[in-house]
Design an enzyme around this catalytic site. Structure first.
Site, PDB file in Angstrom:
ATOM      1  N   GLU A 137      -2.776  -7.413   8.021  1.00 59.76           N
ATOM      2  CA  GLU A 137      -1.466  -7.263   8.640  1.00 59.76           C
ATOM      3  C   GLU A 137      -1.419  -7.999   9.983  1.00 59.76           C
ATOM      4  OE1 GLU A 137       1.385  -7.167   8.120  1.00 59.76           O
ATOM      5  OE2 GLU A 137       2.142  -5.138   7.892  1.00 59.76           O
ATOM      6  N   HIS A 143       0.821  -1.212   0.000  1.00 59.60           N
ATOM      7  CA  HIS A 143       0.000   0.000   0.000  1.00 59.60           C
ATOM      8  C   HIS A 143       0.859   1.269   0.000  1.00 59.60           C
ATOM      9  CE1 HIS A 143       0.895   0.942   4.215  1.00 59.60           C
ATOM     10  NE2 HIS A 143       0.702  -0.336   4.492  1.00 59.60           N
TER      11      HIS A 143
END
Length: 298
Positions: free
Chosen positions: A172, A98
């Site tokens: 994550e 990202h």
């Protein structure tokens, strides 16, 4: 290539593979009758007992042993299937981290928190990824559902009709109460715990839970979910720690090698995966598009 003549092919007996002479440390050439031709490759396998070089036997590979690594003998275990089943086709997987997030910019521990969002720079990085991959045709985009990755994926996938799929297995690592703290504060308030996370992450644990070891399990599940999806060319948008785990599990590295790999914000990695589910890393952390109008075609 020019008009130079081709080199003369050496005689088959010019480079005979050496074998030890019993009772001595010197190597001598093996006689031709001990060689076996496998395709274009002559293979000689030497098996010595633990007593040294005094008992040496010569073995030829079985005729039915053909490695997917390219006809080399004794490569069994050199690669690992990520699916444990045969795929309908080979796959190409493009992994993207990202764009820069608010907590990246503030040097905070992010983990699985959904509170960190893309900055203006992060949005521009996502746009650069979109432009850099404009010539690529993807069948599906997989993304973490956490905001910073989700926003990046939506920017890259803008205007496409193909599916955008959010997988929990791409989330994550969960870092408990460290999430949201600045790295400086975490180091000050929890010096032993923070140092363990930074210097020995595979053994970092809270209340008996080892986030990194769990991440390896999650990464393997993500690979299965992705690779068993119909299609041949996939885009994956997610976070640095799970990206490290995806890369390491694909190439057979344990959690102890977690910090041996790094991926920048907007960095791109590429894998090819054969029908046996074995992965080959073709590109790691490509960032040329971050500094230019570079586009990729592979």
């Amino acid at each position: 290539m020019g008009s130079g003549s081709l080199a003369t092919r050496p005689s088959p007996t010019a480079f005979r593979p050496p074998v030890p002479t019993p009772g001595r440390g010197r190597l001598h050439h093996a006689p031709p009758h001990l060689w076996k031709r496998t395709g274009k490759l002559r293979v000689l396998t030497i098996k010595a007992t633990q007593t040294g070089l005094n008992d040496v036997s010569v073995q030829s590979p079985p005729d039915n042993e053909v490695s997917v690594t390219g006809a080399a003998y004794s490569f069994r275990g050199a690669t690992t299937s990520l699916t444990n089943e045969i795929l309908t086709s080979s796959k190409k997987i493009t992994l993207v981290r990202h764009g820069l997030s608010t907590w990246n910019a503030e040097s905070r521990v992010q983990g699985s928190s959904n509170l960190s969002v893309l900055t203006e720079i992060g949005v521009k990085q996502a746009e650069k990824c979109r432009d850099a991959l404009a010539n690529m045709k993807f069948d599906v985009c997989f993304s973490s559902p956490i905001s910073r990755a989700k926003s990046t994926a939506k920017i890259i996938w803008q205007g496409k009709e193909e599916p955008l799929v959010f997988l929990d297995s791409l989330k994550e690592a969960h870092l408990f109460f460290l999430e949201g703290m600045t790295n400086a504060d975490a180091k000050k308030q929890y010096p032993e715990l923070y140092t363990k996370w930074r210097e020995d992450p595979s053994n970092f644990h809270v209340n008996g839970i080892y986030p990194l070891r769990e991440l390896w399990v999650t990464a393997r599940r993500a690979w299965e979910e992705i690779l068993l999806t119909p299609g041949e060319n996939f885009l994956v948008v997610t976070h640095k720690s799970i990206l490290r785990a995806l890369i390491c599990t694909a190439v057979g590295l344990p959690p102890e090698r977690f910090r041996a790999i790094d991926i920048n914000n907007g960095g791109i990695c590429v894998f090819t995966v054969n029908k046996q589910g074995e992965a080959m890393l073709q590109a790691l952390n490509m960032t040329a598009h971050m500094y230019s109008d570079h586009t990729y075609q592979y």
